[in-house]
Design a protein around this motif. Structure first.
Motif, PDB file in Angstrom:
ATOM      1  N   ARG A  56       0.828  -1.202   0.000  1.00 55.00           N
ATOM      2  CA  ARG A  56       0.000   0.000   0.000  1.00 55.00           C
ATOM      3  C   ARG A  56       0.864   1.254   0.000  1.00 55.00           C
ATOM      4  N   VAL A  57       0.253   2.339  -0.420  1.00 53.43           N
ATOM      5  CA  VAL A  57       0.882   3.659  -0.437  1.00 53.43           C
ATOM      6  C   VAL A  57      -0.047   4.611   0.305  1.00 53.43           C
ATOM      7  N   ASP A  58       0.501   5.385   1.225  1.00 54.56           N
ATOM      8  CA  ASP A  58      -0.283   6.379   1.953  1.00 54.56           C
ATOM      9  C   ASP A  58      -0.104   7.748   1.300  1.00 54.56           C
ATOM     10  N   LEU A  59      -1.221   8.342   0.884  1.00 51.23           N
ATOM     11  CA  LEU A  59      -1.214   9.661   0.258  1.00 51.23           C
ATOM     12  C   LEU A  59      -1.731  10.688   1.261  1.00 51.23           C
ATOM     13  N   GLN A  60      -0.935  11.693   1.569  1.00 49.08           N
ATOM     14  CA  GLN A  60      -1.324  12.736   2.517  1.00 49.08           C
ATOM     15  C   GLN A  60      -2.167  13.791   1.797  1.00 49.08           C
ATOM     16  N   PHE A  61      -3.283  14.167   2.395  1.00 51.37           N
ATOM     17  CA  PHE A  61      -4.204  15.100   1.740  1.00 51.37           C
ATOM     18  C   PHE A  61      -4.664  16.174   2.712  1.00 51.37           C
ATOM     19  N   VAL A  62      -5.323  17.205   2.169  1.00 55.72           N
ATOM     20  CA  VAL A  62      -5.995  18.227   2.958  1.00 55.72           C
ATOM     21  C   VAL A  62      -7.284  18.593   2.241  1.00 55.72           C
ATOM     22  N   VAL A  63      -8.348  18.782   3.007  1.00 57.15           N
ATOM     23  CA  VAL A  63      -9.649  19.209   2.480  1.00 57.15           C
ATOM     24  C   VAL A  63     -10.005  20.541   3.133  1.00 57.15           C
ATOM     25  N   PHE A  64     -10.239  21.561   2.313  1.00 58.38           N
ATOM     26  CA  PHE A  64     -10.734  22.850   2.790  1.00 58.38           C
ATOM     27  C   PHE A  64     -12.244  22.892   2.552  1.00 58.38           C
ATOM     28  N   PRO A  73     -21.839  20.234  -5.003  1.00 53.80           N
ATOM     29  CA  PRO A  73     -21.454  18.882  -4.588  1.00 53.80           C
ATOM     30  C   PRO A  73     -20.127  18.421  -5.167  1.00 53.80           C
ATOM     31  N   ASP A  74     -19.662  19.102  -6.218  1.00 51.03           N
ATOM     32  CA  ASP A  74     -18.429  18.675  -6.890  1.00 51.03           C
ATOM     33  C   ASP A  74     -17.272  19.574  -6.473  1.00 51.03           C
ATOM     34  N   PRO A  75     -16.281  19.035  -5.757  1.00 50.38           N
ATOM     35  CA  PRO A  75     -15.159  19.843  -5.269  1.00 50.38           C
ATOM     36  C   PRO A  75     -14.163  20.135  -6.385  1.00 50.38           C
ATOM     37  N   LEU A  76     -13.168  20.944  -6.056  1.00 49.28           N
ATOM     38  CA  LEU A  76     -12.034  21.191  -6.947  1.00 49.28           C
ATOM     39  C   LEU A  76     -10.814  20.524  -6.339  1.00 49.28           C
ATOM     40  N   VAL A  77     -10.143  19.650  -7.101  1.00 49.38           N
ATOM     41  CA  VAL A  77      -8.914  19.038  -6.622  1.00 49.38           C
ATOM     42  C   VAL A  77      -7.749  19.644  -7.387  1.00 49.38           C
ATOM     43  N   TYR A  78      -6.760  20.139  -6.637  1.00 54.13           N
ATOM     44  CA  TYR A  78      -5.567  20.756  -7.238  1.00 54.13           C
ATOM     45  C   TYR A  78      -4.466  19.713  -7.351  1.00 54.13           C
ATOM     46  N   LEU A  79      -3.919  19.560  -8.567  1.00 60.42           N
ATOM     47  CA  LEU A  79      -2.828  18.626  -8.830  1.00 60.42           C
ATOM     48  C   LEU A  79      -1.532  19.418  -8.986  1.00 60.42           C
ATOM     49  N   HIS A  80      -0.599  19.152  -8.088  1.00 59.03           N
ATOM     50  CA  HIS A  80       0.637  19.937  -8.056  1.00 59.03           C
ATOM     51  C   HIS A  80       1.608  19.536  -9.163  1.00 59.03           C
ATOM     52  N   GLY A  81       2.630  20.364  -9.317  1.00 57.63           N
ATOM     53  CA  GLY A  81       3.654  20.120 -10.326  1.00 57.63           C
ATOM     54  C   GLY A  81       4.839  19.380  -9.774  1.00 57.63           C
ATOM     55  N   ASP A  90     -15.759  22.748  -2.033  1.00 58.71           N
ATOM     56  CA  ASP A  90     -14.588  22.304  -1.284  1.00 58.71           C
ATOM     57  C   ASP A  90     -13.356  22.328  -2.183  1.00 58.71           C
ATOM     58  N   ILE A  91     -12.193  22.567  -1.560  1.00 55.68           N
ATOM     59  CA  ILE A  91     -10.902  22.531  -2.260  1.00 55.68           C
ATOM     60  C   ILE A  91     -10.075  21.406  -1.647  1.00 55.68           C
ATOM     61  N   ILE A  92      -9.526  20.557  -2.497  1.00 56.53           N
ATOM     62  CA  ILE A  92      -8.755  19.397  -2.039  1.00 56.53           C
ATOM     63  C   ILE A  92      -7.397  19.414  -2.730  1.00 56.53           C
ATOM     64  N   THR A  93      -6.380  19.065  -1.992  1.00 58.88           N
ATOM     65  CA  THR A  93      -5.078  18.845  -2.618  1.00 58.88           C
ATOM     66  C   THR A  93      -4.364  17.737  -1.862  1.00 58.88           C
ATOM     67  N   PHE A  94      -3.379  17.130  -2.505  1.00 58.21           N
ATOM     68  CA  PHE A  94      -2.654  16.026  -1.874  1.00 58.21           C
ATOM     69  C   PHE A  94      -1.272  15.921  -2.476  1.00 58.21           C
TER      70      PHE A  94
END
Length: 657
Positions: free
Chosen positions: A73-81, A90-98, A124-128
């Protein structure tokens, strides 16, 4: 920060009620295939954020190989605003970093506050951090290799790509250690990153969602559209590096595009064209002159040579854009430097830390009466004072937030042990000779479970006399909590070096397994040759050496080519493509190439914007917000035409005049 905001922030800090929107996440998430674990945010998410109420952090467990879901398994660290509305979309925005492997959780405050504050008003804003990136590096951690190189890492602020010795030693050791741990490096790729995005959305309980990708995040966004598009409502790709672009072969393409654009802008402006009818030749003359004969610092300002001008014009240009519109000065600057003069560049350099606010122009208006001018000046001074108070309030809130999270604990035996050991190191007969072994054992100690015996062994192996006696006495006094805290302190001390190595390693994993042999030094030579004919500065050997250094570690990795990965992505998902005219990392023209396969895409080039236009121009931010709110609606983009500044001609006043 207004007084009302400050009061609200302090009140929210003291409220202990949890946000019910996050209850299911605290119970393990919404999809038992991808369990969620909630934990404290490792980096402050912002002064107005309250963990568990406005924001929540944690990790989601996903398969290393999706074809073997019961395997590693791989653990992915995330944050939800949480959305700043009682009726969120109902549909959040997920930011994919560079990056790749750049990570984003270290800058979550910027993500919520600078990049997507308008988006957050409705959703909601989500990034990981993507797999093998920053805080999600645990599955490819190489503790023993870091221990072996701990002293070199402690001496440096970064793993310097120009020093092949430490890079090769670290990467070679890390690859061997990771593969020995049972990890499958071939599973760390953009296709699995795309599957991770869908897994994360499912674990967090979202069906449809929106994507915003910047840089490598655009390549990942496109891969989501190709590999696992289920639920994707809209996509924004900003600063595009699509799969068809061999970015190392085309390393200088964005730089050339910036200069070509400047030449074209000048030619289209009557005043600029009259003063500098061949701006390309003027640029080349400036680079040649100061390259052969740098202007010394004796005039009371910094030296201006080819490197300084290159840094100002290219490498730091995006940073300068945050302060003011540097483009309008460049033709005059190049012309003067070609003649050995520095009036414009000195004025701009001096102005860097003292940039007038836009409202200052009001004070220079001839239409103001003396009373009106005095009132405007007083208003601006009040605004500046409020900015200072706001920053002070922000810092105070951050401190208060940290104190509350820490429980205002006094110095523990663990902290006392850490301080005493730091002092004891200075008493060693030859600290520099003893440091490597001590650092290595200290690093490896953290990888084992916390224990009193391990601490005592560390002390006995490296210290003597009164230092040893004092340290062993502190070990004997420790409670189980103190011992655990000692391990936490060790982790905190080593964390910067782990993240440093994780970034270098993660970047190499993706670049070397996906970019080679699609990119090569021969490809770089082929693409660069015509650029160097037009702009001789791009024929400097330093550029070629940089690409050689980037590709060299790839000899340590096996290649895992995936059929079709570098082909054009084809999709009808609503897509907004944004590109910046000042972007020297990805060419402003690459967005159009990616859009060729997207039947429902709109492509815009944003003037005076760098890499990630949303961070530079409110115009881009407004367009992106409107698009995500309604991907099918017509977009109002007239603000694009209002951005271009007028060029500063020879008789125009310079900053500070």
């Amino acid at each position: 920060m207004t007084p009302d905001q400050i009061i609200a922030a302090i009140a929210s800090l003291l409220i202990q009620d949890a946000n019910p929107d996050f209850d299911q996440l605290r119970s393990g998430g919404h999809d038992n295939r991808y369990p969620v674990t909630i934990s404290a945010c490792e980096y402050p998410p912002g002064p107005l954020e309250v963990e568990g109420q406005t924001v929540i952090c944690g990790s989601v467990s996903v398969p290393e190989n999706y074809e073997a879901p019961k395997g590693r398994r791989v653990d992915l660290q995330f944050v939800v605003f949480d959305a700043q509305t009682l009726s969120p979309a109902p549909d959040p925005l997920v930011y994919l970093h560079g990056g790749p492997a750049g990570g984003t959780l270290q800058i979550t405050e910027a993500v919520a506050g600078r990049m997507f504050p308008k988006h957050r008003q409705t959703r909601d804003i989500i990034t990981f951090d993507q797999r093998a990136s920053k805080l999600s590096f645990g599955s490819v951690e190489c503790s023993a290799s870091i221990a072996d190189n701990a002293l070199d890492l402690a001496k440096s602020e970064s793993v310097n790509p120009d020093d092949p010795t430490i890079v090769y030693r670290l990467l070679s050791d890390c690859v061997e250690e990771i593969e020995g741990s049972g990890a499958d490096l071939s599973a760390y790729n953009t296709e699995n990153n795309a599957r991770d995005v869908r897994a994360l959305m499912s674990a967090l309980g979202y069906g449809d969602y929106n994507i915003y990708g910047i840089s490598y995040g655009t390549r990942l966004a496109l891969e989501v559209m190709r590999t696992i598009p289920d639920g994707v409502r809209s996509v924004v790709i900003d600063g595009v590096a699509g799969p068809t672009n061999p970015i190392f072969d085309e390393f200088l393409t964005p730089y050339v595009a910036v200069i070509d654009r400047l030449v074209a802008q000048c030619a289209a402006d009557p005043g600029c064209a009259a003063e500098w009818p061949d701006l390309r030749a003027t640029f080349n003359a400036a680079m040649e002159r100061i390259g052969n004969d740098p202007i010394p610092a004796a005039r009371g300002a910094q030296q201006i040579g080819a490197q300084e001008l290159y840094t100002l014009t290219f490498l730091e240009r995006n940073k300068w854009r945050v302060k003011h519109d540097i483009t309008r000065f460049l033709p005059r600057m190049f012309s003067e430097l070609a003649e050995g003069r520095t009036d414009t560049i000195d004025a701009v350099l001096a102005h860097y830390d003292d940039v007038p606010r836009p409202a200052d122009a009001l004070l220079r208006s001839a239409d103001l009466t003396n009373d009106e001018r005095a009132l405007a000046d007083a208003t601006l001074k009040m605004a500046a004072a409020m900015e200072d108070l706001s920053e002070g309030a922000r810092n105070t809130l951050l401190q208060l937030r940290g104190d509350l999270a820490a429980g205002l604990e006094t110095l523990s035996v663990a902290e006392a042990f850490d301080q005493r050991m730091s002092e004891a190191v200075t008493h060693l007969p030859d600290p520099s000779a003893a440091a490597p072994a001590l650092l290595a054992d200290y690093t490896l100690m953290r990888a084992a479970p916390p224990s009193r015996d391990a601490l005592a062994t560390l002390v006995s192996d490296h210290f003597d006399g009164a230092d040893k006696a004092d340290l062993l006495a502190l070990v004997a006094l420790m409670s189980d909590e103190d011992i655990a805290r000692t391990w936490d302190i060790a982790a905190e001390s080593l964390r910067p070096y782990q993240l440093m190595v994780a970034t270098t390693l993660g970047t190499a994993i993706y670049q070397c397994q996906e970019a080679v042999p699609f990119n090569s030094i021969e490809g770089f030579d082929r693409v660069t040759a015509p650029f160097a004919e037009r702009y001789p500065v791009f024929g400097m050997p330093d550029f070629r050496a940089q690409i050689e250094g980037t590709l060299a570690p790839c000899a340590l990795f096996e290649q895992h080519p995936r059929e079709g990965f570098h082909e054009l992505v084809r999709s009808d998902i609503p897509t907004l493509v944004l590109n910046g005219t000042l972007d020297t990392q990805t060419s402003m023209h690459w967005g159009a190439e990616a859009a060729e396969g997207l039947t429902n895409a709109r492509n815009y080039i944003i003037p005076e914007a760098g890499h990630g236009t949303i961070m530079y121009q409110p115009c881009a931010r407004d367009i992106a917000t409107a698009f995500v709110n309604d991907p099918a609606a017509p977009l109002e983009v007239s603000c694009i035409d209002d951005i271009l500044p007028p060029f500063v001609l020879p008789d125009d006043p310079l900053p500070g005049q």
